[in-house]
Design an enzyme around this catalytic site. Structure first.
Site, mmCIF file in Angstrom:
data_model
loop_
_atom_site.group_PDB
_atom_site.id
_atom_site.type_symbol
_atom_site.label_atom_id
_atom_site.label_comp_id
_atom_site.label_asym_id
_atom_site.label_seq_id
_atom_site.Cartn_x
_atom_site.Cartn_y
_atom_site.Cartn_z
ATOM 1 C CG ASP A 39 -2.064 0.976 1.078
ATOM 2 O OD1 ASP A 39 -3.218 0.530 0.905
ATOM 3 O OD2 ASP A 39 -1.807 2.208 1.130
ATOM 4 C CB ILE A 40 0.792 4.279 -2.137
ATOM 5 C CG1 ILE A 40 1.896 5.191 -2.655
ATOM 6 C CG2 ILE A 40 -0.478 5.054 -1.819
ATOM 7 C CD1 ILE A 40 1.589 5.783 -4.026
ATOM 8 C CG ASN A 97 -12.446 -0.879 3.475
ATOM 9 O OD1 ASN A 97 -12.851 -1.306 4.546
ATOM 10 N ND2 ASN A 97 -11.283 -0.279 3.340
ATOM 11 C CD GLU A 105 -10.672 6.859 0.141
ATOM 12 O OE1 GLU A 105 -11.166 7.994 0.137
ATOM 13 O OE2 GLU A 105 -9.518 6.598 0.531
ATOM 14 C CG HIS A 110 -8.533 -2.841 -2.720
ATOM 15 N ND1 HIS A 110 -9.476 -2.217 -3.502
ATOM 16 C CD2 HIS A 110 -8.454 -2.120 -1.581
ATOM 17 C CE1 HIS A 110 -9.936 -1.161 -2.872
ATOM 18 N NE2 HIS A 110 -9.350 -1.079 -1.687
ATOM 19 C CG HIS A 112 -6.834 -2.984 2.860
ATOM 20 N ND1 HIS A 112 -6.099 -1.829 2.677
ATOM 21 C CD2 HIS A 112 -8.050 -2.737 2.299
ATOM 22 C CE1 HIS A 112 -6.839 -0.931 2.038
ATOM 23 N NE2 HIS A 112 -8.024 -1.447 1.801
HETATM 24 P P1 AMP Z 1 -9.889 1.367 0.148
HETATM 25 O O1 AMP Z 1 -10.265 2.527 1.004
HETATM 26 O O2 AMP Z 1 -10.201 0.043 0.781
HETATM 27 O O3 AMP Z 1 -10.445 1.488 -1.266
HETATM 28 O O4 AMP Z 1 -8.296 1.379 0.056
HETATM 29 C C1 AMP Z 1 -7.572 1.894 -1.026
HETATM 30 C C2 AMP Z 1 -6.120 1.776 -0.674
HETATM 31 O O5 AMP Z 1 -5.357 1.936 -1.838
HETATM 32 C C3 AMP Z 1 -5.614 2.815 0.339
HETATM 33 O O6 AMP Z 1 -5.068 2.145 1.470
HETATM 34 C C4 AMP Z 1 -4.555 3.579 -0.464
HETATM 35 O O7 AMP Z 1 -3.458 3.985 0.335
HETATM 36 C C5 AMP Z 1 -4.158 2.569 -1.511
HETATM 37 N N1 AMP Z 1 -3.598 3.117 -2.747
HETATM 38 C C6 AMP Z 1 -4.116 4.110 -3.517
HETATM 39 N N2 AMP Z 1 -3.331 4.326 -4.577
HETATM 40 C C7 AMP Z 1 -2.308 3.443 -4.501
HETATM 41 C C8 AMP Z 1 -1.165 3.158 -5.299
HETATM 42 N N3 AMP Z 1 -0.906 3.859 -6.422
HETATM 43 N N4 AMP Z 1 -0.327 2.179 -4.909
HETATM 44 C C9 AMP Z 1 -0.560 1.483 -3.769
HETATM 45 N N5 AMP Z 1 -1.619 1.691 -2.972
HETATM 46 C C10 AMP Z 1 -2.480 2.665 -3.322
#
Ligand code: AMP
Length: 127
Positions: A39-40, A97, A105, A110, A112
């Site tokens: 995760d970024i 989520n 988001e 995905h 986690h």
């Molecule tokens: P969610 O709220 O479950 O949709 O989580 C989305 C996740 O994607 C968040 O934890 C972000 O930090 C992660 N994220 C967004 N863009 C990137 C990216 N380019 N590379 C890795 N993780 C990302």
């Protein structure tokens, strides 16, 4: 901004672009069915994301439409990634989520994987 889990799949979402190699990621695993990367914006000492390779908006979409092979492959990949990251013995948390209340988001399913510290509350208190 949470996504609409019932919307059609959007090929421009960030995880679709990572899967196509258009933007970089810190990859930890890849096979026929899944791709895993850091995760970024990590929220734990270990924070990995595992995504299916197929075009699925959310867990709802995936569980309804994915083939048995895709579901088995994705579930096995999640377990494999957690084992390879050394998360099993100390324990870890996995989370998907979904939609508005889940605060999803990115509109590509995905999971986690969080590890490397103790977790307590299962969900955040109401705001
Ligand atoms: P969610 O709220 O479950 O949709 O989580 C989305 C996740 O994607 C968040 O934890 C972000 O930090 C992660 N994220 C967004 N863009 C990137 C990216 N380019 N590379 C890795 N993780 C990302």
């Amino acid at each position: 901004m949470p996504i609409d889990p019932a919307a059609p799949y959007d090929d421009s979402n960030v995880f679709a672009r990572i899967l196509r190699g258009e933007i970089p990621s810190k990859k930890v695993y890849e096979d026929e069915f899944a791709f895993a990367f850091h995760d970024i914006s990590p929220q734990a000492p270990v924070h990995l994301l595992v995504v299916p390779k197929g075009r699925y908006v959310s867990w709802d979409d995936f569980s309804a439409k994915a083939s048995d092979a895709e579901i088995a492959g994705f579930v096995r990949a999640i377990g494999h990634v957690a084992r390879e990251a050394g998360l099993v013995e100390p324990g870890y948390r996995m989370l998907a989520n979904v939609g508005q209340h889940g605060h999803q988001e990115v509109p590509h399913l995905h999971v986690h994987l969080f590890g490397g510290r103790q977790f307590y509350e299962m969900v955040s208190p109401p705001r």
